[in-house]
Design an enzyme around this catalytic site. Structure first.
Site, PDB file in Angstrom:
ATOM      1  N   ASP A 164       0.784  -1.235   0.000  1.00  0.00           N
ATOM      2  CA  ASP A 164       0.000   0.000   0.000  1.00  0.00           C
ATOM      3  C   ASP A 164       0.813   1.281   0.000  1.00  0.00           C
ATOM      4  O   ASP A 164       0.296   2.353   0.271  1.00  0.00           O
ATOM      5  CB  ASP A 164      -0.891  -0.010   1.254  1.00  0.00           C
ATOM      6  CG  ASP A 164      -0.082  -0.204   2.527  1.00  0.00           C
ATOM      7  OD1 ASP A 164       1.134   0.026   2.496  1.00  0.00           O
ATOM      8  OD2 ASP A 164      -0.674  -0.591   3.552  1.00  0.00           O
ATOM      9  N   HIS A 184      12.091   4.780  13.754  1.00  0.00           N
ATOM     10  CA  HIS A 184      11.991   4.967  12.300  1.00  0.00           C
ATOM     11  C   HIS A 184      12.752   6.232  11.896  1.00  0.00           C
ATOM     12  O   HIS A 184      12.781   7.200  12.654  1.00  0.00           O
ATOM     13  CB  HIS A 184      10.499   5.102  11.947  1.00  0.00           C
ATOM     14  CG  HIS A 184      10.189   4.957  10.483  1.00  0.00           C
ATOM     15  ND1 HIS A 184      10.494   5.931   9.570  1.00  0.00           N
ATOM     16  CD2 HIS A 184       9.605   3.960   9.780  1.00  0.00           C
ATOM     17  CE1 HIS A 184      10.095   5.537   8.366  1.00  0.00           C
ATOM     18  NE2 HIS A 184       9.554   4.339   8.466  1.00  0.00           N
ATOM     19  N   GLU A 201      -2.224   5.202   2.882  1.00  0.00           N
ATOM     20  CA  GLU A 201      -2.231   3.802   2.457  1.00  0.00           C
ATOM     21  C   GLU A 201      -3.617   3.272   2.107  1.00  0.00           C
ATOM     22  O   GLU A 201      -3.758   2.462   1.191  1.00  0.00           O
ATOM     23  CB  GLU A 201      -1.603   2.911   3.533  1.00  0.00           C
ATOM     24  CG  GLU A 201      -0.102   3.113   3.731  1.00  0.00           C
ATOM     25  CD  GLU A 201       0.244   4.266   4.668  1.00  0.00           C
ATOM     26  OE1 GLU A 201      -0.685   4.924   5.183  1.00  0.00           O
ATOM     27  OE2 GLU A 201       1.435   4.534   4.877  1.00  0.00           O
ATOM     28  N   ARG A 248       1.932   8.187   9.406  1.00  0.00           N
ATOM     29  CA  ARG A 248       1.752   9.611   9.127  1.00  0.00           C
ATOM     30  C   ARG A 248       0.562  10.212   9.880  1.00  0.00           C
ATOM     31  O   ARG A 248       0.619  11.362  10.315  1.00  0.00           O
ATOM     32  CB  ARG A 248       1.526   9.836   7.624  1.00  0.00           C
ATOM     33  CG  ARG A 248       2.800  10.055   6.878  1.00  0.00           C
ATOM     34  CD  ARG A 248       2.616  10.077   5.377  1.00  0.00           C
ATOM     35  NE  ARG A 248       3.898   9.754   4.769  1.00  0.00           N
ATOM     36  CZ  ARG A 248       4.698  10.649   4.196  1.00  0.00           C
ATOM     37  NH1 ARG A 248       4.334  11.899   4.091  1.00  0.00           N
ATOM     38  NH2 ARG A 248       5.858  10.282   3.704  1.00  0.00           N
ATOM     39  N   HIS A 282       5.393   4.685  13.280  1.00  0.00           N
ATOM     40  CA  HIS A 282       5.835   5.533  12.172  1.00  0.00           C
ATOM     41  C   HIS A 282       4.692   6.153  11.374  1.00  0.00           C
ATOM     42  O   HIS A 282       4.931   6.895  10.423  1.00  0.00           O
ATOM     43  CB  HIS A 282       6.711   4.723  11.213  1.00  0.00           C
ATOM     44  CG  HIS A 282       5.957   3.686  10.431  1.00  0.00           C
ATOM     45  ND1 HIS A 282       5.219   3.992   9.320  1.00  0.00           N
ATOM     46  CD2 HIS A 282       5.796   2.365  10.616  1.00  0.00           C
ATOM     47  CE1 HIS A 282       4.670   2.887   8.850  1.00  0.00           C
ATOM     48  NE2 HIS A 282       5.001   1.884   9.625  1.00  0.00           N
ATOM     49  N   GLU A 328      -0.788  -8.876  -1.377  1.00  0.00           N
ATOM     50  CA  GLU A 328      -1.411  -8.314  -0.163  1.00  0.00           C
ATOM     51  C   GLU A 328      -2.570  -7.386  -0.556  1.00  0.00           C
ATOM     52  O   GLU A 328      -2.714  -6.268  -0.053  1.00  0.00           O
ATOM     53  CB  GLU A 328      -0.394  -7.565   0.699  1.00  0.00           C
ATOM     54  CG  GLU A 328      -0.814  -7.367   2.147  1.00  0.00           C
ATOM     55  CD  GLU A 328       0.191  -6.528   2.936  1.00  0.00           C
ATOM     56  OE1 GLU A 328       0.145  -5.291   2.844  1.00  0.00           O
ATOM     57  OE2 GLU A 328       1.023  -7.122   3.637  1.00  0.00           O
TER      58      GLU A 328
HETATM   59  C1  UD1 Z   1       6.627   4.783   4.097  1.00  0.00           C
HETATM   60  C2  UD1 Z   1       5.271   4.497   3.445  1.00  0.00           C
HETATM   61  C3  UD1 Z   1       4.351   3.776   4.415  1.00  0.00           C
HETATM   62  C4  UD1 Z   1       5.021   2.549   5.002  1.00  0.00           C
HETATM   63  C5  UD1 Z   1       6.345   2.967   5.620  1.00  0.00           C
HETATM   64  C6  UD1 Z   1       7.094   1.779   6.142  1.00  0.00           C
HETATM   65  C7  UD1 Z   1       4.266   6.045   1.849  1.00  0.00           C
HETATM   66  C8  UD1 Z   1       3.649   7.360   1.644  1.00  0.00           C
HETATM   67  N1  UD1 Z   1       4.635   5.763   3.096  1.00  0.00           N
HETATM   68  O1  UD1 Z   1       6.411   5.727   5.141  1.00  0.00           O
HETATM   69  O2  UD1 Z   1       3.184   3.369   3.719  1.00  0.00           O
HETATM   70  O3  UD1 Z   1       4.180   1.971   5.975  1.00  0.00           O
HETATM   71  O4  UD1 Z   1       7.158   3.592   4.612  1.00  0.00           O
HETATM   72  O5  UD1 Z   1       8.202   2.165   6.914  1.00  0.00           O
HETATM   73  O6  UD1 Z   1       4.437   5.288   0.923  1.00  0.00           O
HETATM   74  N2  UD1 Z   1      14.077   8.021   5.763  1.00  0.00           N
HETATM   75  C9  UD1 Z   1      15.454   7.899   5.792  1.00  0.00           C
HETATM   76  N3  UD1 Z   1      15.995   6.688   5.443  1.00  0.00           N
HETATM   77  C10 UD1 Z   1      15.263   5.623   5.092  1.00  0.00           C
HETATM   78  C11 UD1 Z   1      13.853   5.754   5.089  1.00  0.00           C
HETATM   79  C12 UD1 Z   1      13.275   6.962   5.403  1.00  0.00           C
HETATM   80  O7  UD1 Z   1      16.153   8.840   6.102  1.00  0.00           O
HETATM   81  O8  UD1 Z   1      15.819   4.558   4.789  1.00  0.00           O
HETATM   82  C13 UD1 Z   1      13.463   9.333   6.121  1.00  0.00           C
HETATM   83  C14 UD1 Z   1      13.636  10.369   4.997  1.00  0.00           C
HETATM   84  O9  UD1 Z   1      13.790  11.635   5.567  1.00  0.00           O
HETATM   85  C15 UD1 Z   1      12.297  10.281   4.269  1.00  0.00           C
HETATM   86  C16 UD1 Z   1      11.350  10.049   5.442  1.00  0.00           C
HETATM   87  O10 UD1 Z   1      12.061   9.163   6.298  1.00  0.00           O
HETATM   88  O11 UD1 Z   1      11.982  11.439   3.564  1.00  0.00           O
HETATM   89  C17 UD1 Z   1       9.988   9.534   5.119  1.00  0.00           C
HETATM   90  O12 UD1 Z   1      10.024   8.413   4.252  1.00  0.00           O
HETATM   91  P1  UD1 Z   1       8.693   8.044   3.387  1.00  0.00           P
HETATM   92  O13 UD1 Z   1       8.994   6.852   2.562  1.00  0.00           O
HETATM   93  O14 UD1 Z   1       8.178   9.236   2.738  1.00  0.00           O
HETATM   94  O15 UD1 Z   1       7.621   7.731   4.455  1.00  0.00           O
HETATM   95  P2  UD1 Z   1       7.563   6.717   5.628  1.00  0.00           P
HETATM   96  O16 UD1 Z   1       7.026   7.477   6.779  1.00  0.00           O
HETATM   97  O17 UD1 Z   1       8.844   6.008   5.763  1.00  0.00           O
HETATM   98  N1  UDP Z   2      11.550  -4.049  10.861  1.00  0.00           N
HETATM   99  C1  UDP Z   2      12.939  -4.158  10.746  1.00  0.00           C
HETATM  100  N2  UDP Z   2      13.723  -3.384  11.572  1.00  0.00           N
HETATM  101  C2  UDP Z   2      13.197  -2.530  12.482  1.00  0.00           C
HETATM  102  C3  UDP Z   2      11.775  -2.420  12.570  1.00  0.00           C
HETATM  103  C4  UDP Z   2      10.985  -3.189  11.738  1.00  0.00           C
HETATM  104  O1  UDP Z   2      13.448  -4.929   9.939  1.00  0.00           O
HETATM  105  O2  UDP Z   2      13.951  -1.860  13.206  1.00  0.00           O
HETATM  106  C5  UDP Z   2      10.695  -4.861   9.960  1.00  0.00           C
HETATM  107  C6  UDP Z   2       9.575  -5.636  10.620  1.00  0.00           C
HETATM  108  O3  UDP Z   2      10.012  -6.905  11.029  1.00  0.00           O
HETATM  109  C7  UDP Z   2       8.514  -5.692   9.532  1.00  0.00           C
HETATM  110  C8  UDP Z   2       8.740  -4.421   8.737  1.00  0.00           C
HETATM  111  O4  UDP Z   2      10.038  -3.945   9.105  1.00  0.00           O
HETATM  112  O5  UDP Z   2       8.711  -6.788   8.655  1.00  0.00           O
HETATM  113  C9  UDP Z   2       7.694  -3.412   9.065  1.00  0.00           C
HETATM  114  O6  UDP Z   2       8.002  -2.203   8.475  1.00  0.00           O
HETATM  115  P1  UDP Z   2       7.309  -0.841   8.872  1.00  0.00           P
HETATM  116  O7  UDP Z   2       6.800  -0.935  10.259  1.00  0.00           O
HETATM  117  O8  UDP Z   2       8.280   0.226   8.552  1.00  0.00           O
HETATM  118  O9  UDP Z   2       6.126  -0.722   7.817  1.00  0.00           O
HETATM  119  P2  UDP Z   2       4.615  -1.265   7.754  1.00  0.00           P
HETATM  120  O10 UDP Z   2       4.653  -2.735   7.917  1.00  0.00           O
HETATM  121  O11 UDP Z   2       3.839  -0.565   8.816  1.00  0.00           O
HETATM  122  O12 UDP Z   2       4.154  -0.831   6.403  1.00  0.00           O
END
Ligand code: UD1
Ligand code: UDP
Length: 386
Positions: free
Chosen positions: A105, A259, A141, A228, A226, A127
């Site tokens: 999603d 996160h 999502e 939004r 994490h 999924e």
């Molecule tokens: C994203 C997804 C969310 C998913 C989540 C899992 C969207 C809009 N959001 O949210 O559906 O549940 O991932 O974790 O698709 N960042 C880093 N390094 C990383 C990852 C993120 O620095 O490896 C920071 C960056 O500043 C980035 C911010 O996190 O801009 C947000 O990342 P983003 O992918 O936009 O949203 P998530 O909150 O991670």
């Molecule tokens: N996870 C990980 N390291 C962490 C926290 C979570 O590998 O420090 C894994 C967790 O086991 C799961 C996935 O990340 O498989 C979940 O990701 P996240 O919570 O970012 O996204 P969501 O599932 O809510 O979309």
């Protein structure tokens, strides 16, 4: 194996993904497809996440063909959507796939499906069918899922409930119940750790250095968040609840892999730094996190994937959200929705760790998300039905 996919001219298969959870859930499927040399597998990552994604690619040994390298600090939904879609046009022109896979999603999954639709390429959604029925929660999502499901040609749903959701929206063709590939991922990872004592030792050593506690002797509460829709007040409530839990349960160690989203880091570190039994650490690699989940007494999370995995490990979960699209865990009795109200989170946590009967009832519920063979089922079904 019969190569009926090839007979129907589907030979180049493109997997598009970009965040941590998609990578974990799609990796076992890539592994399955790689067993069959008649398929040309191509991998495109948007890199909507960077560090959090790279560590999983490395663990699952996935080589990437196209890396869009999209991540920007604190990126907006507009950035990912617009930049990603434009970049995907070039990838599709170059790769010319016969079938695209997207998972879940995220915005990456949404633009992956949309790009495929614009090029009239068949799309497979893994999924599929999850719904909270609340447009803004989880945000974005919930709407991503609805859009992806209506764009896709093949729908792999984890449960009966997800299938029903699709039927109600008129999506009745090419829908198969296969469980969730996250169960494949966690069972494979657990087996790798269990069969490799040196790896397990190094995981424990690393985690003890990070947390500065003796993990084998500690009672652990694991926390991740994490979403939004929780930014701001709800997230602050969660943090103040954790603070109070740490005071009321001084003999517990609370571990939070935080996160990397700056909106999360800011609130979490400002409220929870410097508390003796609260350990704020960077996101963990997948095997480290799986090990830590398996050693935790309970898990508080708003994560979709963690809700599913915790059930497999028999860990009670308190879901720190107001709604969840994963009601199967709640219905099975292993997960409980506790919202983002501070008092509620504190009370539910203390009840769970102090009332043995309640704890064991939650820990022993049946996992509704599958048996770890979802990837094989998806492969076989596509092979037979395309
Ligand atoms: C994203 C997804 C969310 C998913 C989540 C899992 C969207 C809009 N959001 O949210 O559906 O549940 O991932 O974790 O698709 N960042 C880093 N390094 C990383 C990852 C993120 O620095 O490896 C920071 C960056 O500043 C980035 C911010 O996190 O801009 C947000 O990342 P983003 O992918 O936009 O949203 P998530 O909150 O991670
Ligand atoms: N996870 C990980 N390291 C962490 C926290 C979570 O590998 O420090 C894994 C967790 O086991 C799961 C996935 O990340 O498989 C979940 O990701 P996240 O919570 O970012 O996204 P969501 O599932 O809510 O979309």
């Amino acid at each position: 194996m019969e190569s009926s996919i090839n007979q129907n001219n589907v030979s180049i298969i493109l997997f598009i993904f970009g965040t941590r959870p998609e990578t974990i859930k799609i990796s076992p499927l890539i592994k399955e497809f790689r067993k069959y040399s008649e398929y040309e597998i191509k991998i495109c990552i948007t890199a909507q996440h960077r560090e959090m994604l790279d560590q999983i690619l490395s663990f699952f040994d996935i080589k990437v063909d196209y890396d869009l390298n999209l991540m920007e600090p604190n990126q907006s939904l507009f950035d990912i959507t617009a930049n990603g879609l434009k970049n995907l046009e070039e990838v599709l022109n170059d790769c010319n796939p016969n079938l695209i896979f997207v998972q879940g999603d995220t915005t990456t999954a949404f633009i992956g499906a949309l790009a495929g639709f614009y090029k009239k390429i068949k799309i497979t959604h893994i999924e599929a069918g999850l719904r909270s029925f609340n447009k803004y929660s989880p945000f974005p999502e919930e709407i991503n899922r609805v859009l992806i499901d209506h764009i896709s040609d093949y729908h792999f749903v984890p449960t009966n409930k997800a299938k029903d959701n699709l039927m109600k929206e008129g999506i009745e063709k090419n829908v198969w119940i296969v469980g969730n590939t996250v169960i494949d991922a966690i069972l494979q990872t657990k087996a790798i750790i269990e069969n490799n004592p040196e790896l397990e030792e190094s995981i424990i050593t690393n985690l003890e250095i990070l947390t500065n506690i003796n993990l084998r002797k500690s009672k652990i509460i694991l926390i991740t968040c994490h979403r939004r829709e929780s930014f701001g007040k709800p997230l602050e409530n969660i943090c103040y609840a954790i603070k109070e839990i740490s005071e009321k349960l001084p003999d517990f160690e609370i571990i939070c892999p935080v996160h990397l989203n700056p909106n999360i880091k800011k609130s979490v570190y400002s409220i929870l730094s410097k508390i003796k039994n609260v350990h704020l650490i960077d996101p963990l690699t997948y095997p480290h996190f799986v090990w830590l989940m398996s050693k935790s007494l309970i898990i508080l999370t708003d994560s979709g994937g963690v809700q599913e995995e915790a059930l497999t490990l028999g860990k009670p979960v308190l879901v720190i959200r107001d709604v969840t699209e994963r009601m199967e865990g709640v219905d099975a009795g292993t997960a409980k929705l506790v919202g983002t109200n501070k008092k509620n989170i504190v009370e539910e946590t203390i009840t769970l760790v102090t009332e043995e009967k309640k704890y064991f009832k939650m820990a022993n519920a049946i996992n509704p998300y599958g048996d770890g063979k979802s990837s094989k089922k998806i492969f076989d079904l596509l092979n037979k039905n395309l």
